[in-house]
Design a protein around this motif. Structure first.
Motif, PDB file in Angstrom:
ATOM      1  N   VAL A 120       0.895  -1.034   0.248  1.00 46.00           N
ATOM      2  CA  VAL A 120       0.282   0.061   0.022  1.00 46.00           C
ATOM      3  C   VAL A 120       1.372   1.590   0.408  1.00 46.00           C
ATOM      4  CG1 VAL A 120      -1.956   1.298   1.100  1.00 46.00           C
ATOM      5  CG2 VAL A 120      -1.807  -0.950   0.867  1.00 46.00           C
ATOM      6  N   ILE A 121       1.676   1.294   1.236  1.00 49.09           N
ATOM      7  CA  ILE A 121       2.909   2.354   0.943  1.00 49.09           C
ATOM      8  C   ILE A 121       3.022   2.568  -0.328  1.00 49.09           C
ATOM      9  CG2 ILE A 121       5.137   3.358   1.706  1.00 49.09           C
ATOM     10  CD1 ILE A 121       3.718   1.915   4.945  1.00 49.09           C
ATOM     11  N   VAL A 122       3.771   1.300  -1.142  1.00 48.28           N
ATOM     12  CA  VAL A 122       4.576   1.935  -2.071  1.00 48.28           C
ATOM     13  C   VAL A 122       3.963   2.369  -3.222  1.00 48.28           C
ATOM     14  CG1 VAL A 122       5.719   0.467  -4.276  1.00 48.28           C
ATOM     15  CG2 VAL A 122       6.317   0.092  -1.831  1.00 48.28           C
ATOM     16  N   VAL A 123       2.688   1.642  -3.254  1.00 42.95           N
ATOM     17  CA  VAL A 123       1.194   2.360  -4.599  1.00 42.95           C
ATOM     18  C   VAL A 123       1.132   3.853  -4.629  1.00 42.95           C
ATOM     19  CG1 VAL A 123      -0.838   2.078  -4.942  1.00 42.95           C
ATOM     20  CG2 VAL A 123       0.057   0.681  -5.234  1.00 42.95           C
ATOM     21  N   VAL A 124       1.081   3.939  -2.891  1.00 39.39           N
ATOM     22  CA  VAL A 124       0.470   5.457  -2.587  1.00 39.39           C
ATOM     23  C   VAL A 124       1.999   6.055  -3.037  1.00 39.39           C
ATOM     24  CG1 VAL A 124       0.353   7.539  -1.105  1.00 39.39           C
ATOM     25  CG2 VAL A 124      -1.261   4.717  -0.925  1.00 39.39           C
ATOM     26  N   LEU A 125       2.843   6.161  -2.221  1.00 37.62           N
ATOM     27  CA  LEU A 125       4.324   6.782  -3.002  1.00 37.62           C
ATOM     28  C   LEU A 125       4.296   6.888  -4.709  1.00 37.62           C
ATOM     29  CD1 LEU A 125       6.955   5.855  -0.556  1.00 37.62           C
ATOM     30  CD2 LEU A 125       6.014   7.917  -0.077  1.00 37.62           C
ATOM     31  N   MET A 126       4.258   6.035  -5.401  1.00 41.13           N
ATOM     32  CA  MET A 126       4.047   6.035  -6.497  1.00 41.13           C
ATOM     33  C   MET A 126       3.026   6.928  -7.633  1.00 41.13           C
ATOM     34  SD  MET A 126       5.135   2.109  -7.452  1.00 41.13           S
ATOM     35  CE  MET A 126       5.679   1.929  -9.130  1.00 41.13           C
ATOM     36  N   VAL A 127       1.204   6.322  -7.022  1.00 42.86           N
ATOM     37  CA  VAL A 127       1.025   6.944  -7.533  1.00 42.86           C
ATOM     38  C   VAL A 127       1.104   9.056  -7.340  1.00 42.86           C
ATOM     39  CG1 VAL A 127      -1.161   8.393  -7.172  1.00 42.86           C
ATOM     40  CG2 VAL A 127      -1.181   6.046  -7.157  1.00 42.86           C
ATOM     41  N   ARG A 128       1.331   9.192  -5.756  1.00 47.79           N
ATOM     42  CA  ARG A 128       1.833  10.667  -5.631  1.00 47.79           C
ATOM     43  C   ARG A 128       3.199  11.245  -6.478  1.00 47.79           C
ATOM     44  NH1 ARG A 128       2.351  11.404   0.866  1.00 47.79           N
ATOM     45  NH2 ARG A 128       3.457  13.006  -0.113  1.00 47.79           N
ATOM     46  N   ALA A 129       4.127  10.570  -6.998  1.00 43.26           N
ATOM     47  CA  ALA A 129       5.421  11.129  -7.869  1.00 43.26           C
ATOM     48  C   ALA A 129       4.863  11.129  -9.254  1.00 43.26           C
ATOM     49  CB  ALA A 129       6.710   9.867  -7.662  1.00 43.26           C
ATOM     50  N   ARG A 130       3.619  10.313  -9.898  1.00 45.54           N
ATOM     51  CA  ARG A 130       3.818  10.299 -10.351  1.00 45.54           C
ATOM     52  C   ARG A 130       2.455  11.836 -11.216  1.00 45.54           C
ATOM     53  NH1 ARG A 130       1.877   5.128 -13.115  1.00 45.54           N
ATOM     54  NH2 ARG A 130       4.254   4.442 -12.727  1.00 45.54           N
ATOM     55  N   ARG A 131       1.772  12.633 -10.271  1.00 49.64           N
ATOM     56  CA  ARG A 131       0.863  13.032  -9.747  1.00 49.64           C
ATOM     57  C   ARG A 131       1.768  14.580 -10.146  1.00 49.64           C
ATOM     58  NH1 ARG A 131      -3.405  12.825  -5.568  1.00 49.64           N
ATOM     59  NH2 ARG A 131      -4.285  11.140  -6.818  1.00 49.64           N
TER      60      ARG A 131
END
Lengths: 156, 175
Positions: A120-131
């Motif tokens: 979950v943490i990895v997904v959240v970080l990746m989504v935020r980085a992309r946004r």
């Protein structure tokens, strides 16, 4: 006539039940709660000899002894926890399909939860980085270059 | 930077978990310690194989380091390990047998045919003592120290290598 039919169906059911059970004895219970506890307990313990059969499903002699002991302890009025402890003291944690939560098993029970949290943490970080990356405004230079590219595309 | 670190952490974590699970795959599930390790030999009361009138109990196993062997006439591996048990008895180790799920007649027949390394045999026709010991097949061998505490457990056939590499050192250790 209806009575005869009912009786014959009952008889058939009795015999087919016996055939499915194979070498495993049938126990009579007056109390349905007791019967349910017996079924749950014997289904939750692994036969020490046959590696992946529950003792309610195994015709190994040791499984028959263990079922007999579970039955006796139930008759003696022991609780499920006491009965499980009684068996684990003799045959070890190995017989439990669901290991108990204790110091030794925190990792076992905690690992799946821990891995899901990491995911979950990895997904959240990746989504935020992309946004953040897409929201970044273009500089004037980049904008000019982009226009040039689009115009070249159009004119050709 | 943190992102690169995170990306590195993922394969490292994956490989770590994979290795941990992989070494579990190679293990033999029947190769596990007795639940009675470091616990006192369970209380019991039984007759002996040779004499139905003689009663023995757990005090039989105190005072001296003793090897307790669970056997039965019906068990092929028990016959094969008899030479090793006789050798252990020859070395002066006290041996006590548990005649497990057997009849007196067959048990005595077995001893006269394959030899008798045992100082005494506990007669356990219903496997009651075996159950208390967590025995689920024969042969099984327990090492009991002078205080009657179980110190070592060997499941299954005892080979000459097992005697040399495990049983003799354990006996020495607890003597």
């Amino acid at each position: 006539m209806a009575l005869v039919r009912t009786l014959s169906v009952l008889l058939l059911l009795m015999f087919s039940g016996g055939a499915i059970a194979g070498g495993i004895e049938v126990r009579e219970f007056d109390d349905p709660v007791m019967e349910k506890r017996y079924r749950d307990l014997t289904a939750s313990m692994r036969c020490p000899l046959c590696e992946n059969q529950a003792i309610d499903d195994s015709d190994a002699p040791i499984s028959a002894d263990m079922r007999e002991r579970v039955y006796q302890l139930l008759q003696d009025g022991q609780s499920d926890i006491e009965i499980v402890d009684h068996m684990v003291q003799r045959f070890g944690d190995y017989i439990l399909y669901n290991p108990r939560l204790e110091n030794r098993t925190y990792l076992l029970w905690g690992l799946p939860i821990g891995l899901v949290l990491v995911g979950v943490i990895v997904v959240v970080l990746m989504v935020r980085a992309r946004r953040n990356a897409s929201a970044k405004a273009l500089t004037a230079e980049e904008r000019a270059r982009l226009d040039a590219l689009i115009n070249r595309e159009r004119s050709s | 930077m943190t992102r690169r670190l995170l990306l590195l952490l993922l394969p490292v974590g994956f490989i770590g978990i994979a290795l941990f699970l992989y070494q579990g795959l190679g293990r033999n599930p029947s190769d596990r310690d007795s639940a009675l390790m470091a616990r006192e030999f369970p209380a019991f009361e039984a007759s002996t194989l040779r004499d139905a009138n003689r009663q023995v109990d757990q005090t039989l196993l105190t005072g001296e380091v003793t090897l307790v062997n669970v056997w039965g006439e019906w068990c092929p591996a028990c016959k094969q390990e008899m030479p090793q048990l006789l050798e252990l008895a020859d070395r002066g180790i006290r041996m006590v047998g548990i005649n497990y799920r057997d009849t007196r007649e067959k048990g005595l027949e077995f001893l006269s045919e394959f030899g008798d390394p045992f100082e005494i045999n506990i007669f356990d026709p219903e496997g009651d003592l075996g159950f208390e010991l967590g025995v689920y097949g024969a042969p099984e061998t327990f090492l009991v120290d002078a205080d009657g505490v179980i110190r070592y457990h060997h499941k299954g056939y005892v080979s000459p290598e097992d005697v040399r590499e495990h049983i003799l050192p354990e006996v020495e250790k607890w003597r």
